[in-house]
Write an enzyme that holds these catalytic residues in place. Structure first.
Site, PDB file in Angstrom:
ATOM      1  CB  SER A  46      -1.251   0.182   1.107  1.00 12.48           C
ATOM      2  OG  SER A  46      -1.649   1.236   1.362  1.00 12.48           O
ATOM      3  CG  ASP A 161      -3.910  -2.233   0.491  1.00 12.44           C
ATOM      4  OD1 ASP A 161      -3.448  -2.960   1.360  1.00 12.44           O
ATOM      5  OD2 ASP A 161      -4.337  -1.037   1.003  1.00 12.44           O
TER       6      ASP A 161
END
Length: 264
Positions: A46, A161
């Site tokens: 991320s 993610d």
């Protein structure tokens, strides 16, 4: 750094997610480089994928710092009028990355780099480092938090993610070949004085609590874990970029003797 210090071991960074708090990663990289350390491997999830990808691509540190000064939420999300798989498109993340490093592929990285994602169908963590894959696409997928961003389709597989499976990817960096792995966790462990009043802040707090509850699993294979953010900072608070960079620099200085000992 003392003139007598010689780095004899390879160094890898495992950079975790955390929204705006990920700017602290840049402070850590900046300070390590200023002190003369060589960074040989980087893996990021991320926000960590964004910061790590920038540096691994060869982007200058002063440019990375300057980019942070101008970041806003609009750099990361585009509202979708018709949404079924997410409120926002993460396309702006890819455009932000390409604006600064172009459409370079993993094979073009100056430092070996991997981005971590989660496969929606299998629920398994996936390491993205295909030599022919554009880094910007992988970074976008790694940063696409489920429910907020729509999933990213790469070669027929849908990803979101990597924090769901690789919060701090220490084990990944160790497998990449690093002798010493520095894990960086930018999620603060703090007690709030008041209950957040807005839904995004409540969600942000809930996610922080969840990640903090499983952080020890992510720390395995890490030789040292740096936690630069010592106070409550929202995932959305890009206005504190200068302070977050300072936090990153400070945590390196606070742990310098241990870092030198590990690498010598």
């Amino acid at each position: 750094m003392s003139n007598t210090f010689v780095q004899t071991k390879s160094l890898g960074l495992a950079l975790g997610g955390g929204g705006a708090r990920g700017i602290a990663h840049i402070g850590i990289i900046k300070r390590l480089v200023e002190l003369g350390f060589s960074i040989d491997y980087i893996s990021g999830t991320s926000a960590g994928a964004i910061a790590g990808g920038f540096y691994a691509s060869g982007m200058e540190l002063n440019q990375m710092v300057d980019v942070c000064k101008h970041l806003t939420w609009r750099n990361f999300a585009k509202f979708k009028i018709r949404f079924t798989k997410g409120l926002f498109s993460s396309e702006p993340i890819q455009k932000l990355v390409e604006k600064h490093i172009g459409k370079i592929k993993f094979k073009d990285a100056k430092i070996p780099f991997t981005a971590l994602v989660t496969d929606i169908l299998s629920g398994e963590g996936v390491i993205l480092n295909d030599p022919e894959l554009c880094m910007s696409q992988a970074i976008r997928a790694s940063s696409s938090f489920p429910g907020v961003f729509e999933p990213v389709n790469l070669n027929g597989r849908y990803y979101f993610d990597g924090g769901a499976t690789f919060h701090i990817p220490c084990s990944v960096v160790k497998k990449m070949g690093a002798d010493v792995v520095i894990g960086v966790d930018v999620i603060p462990q703090v007690t709030l004085k008041t209950v957040p009043h807005f839904m995004p802040a409540l969600i942000d707090r809930g996610l922080d609590c969840l990640l903090n509850s499983i952080h020890e699993i992510s720390y395995k294979s890490g030789d040292i874990i740096l936690k630069p953010v010592k106070e409550r900072v929202s995932s959305f608070n890009f206005k504190r970029s200068a302070y977050l960079i300072e936090m990153g620099e400070q945590v390196v200085d606070d742990n310098l003797d241990q870092i030198k000992s590990l690498l010598s």
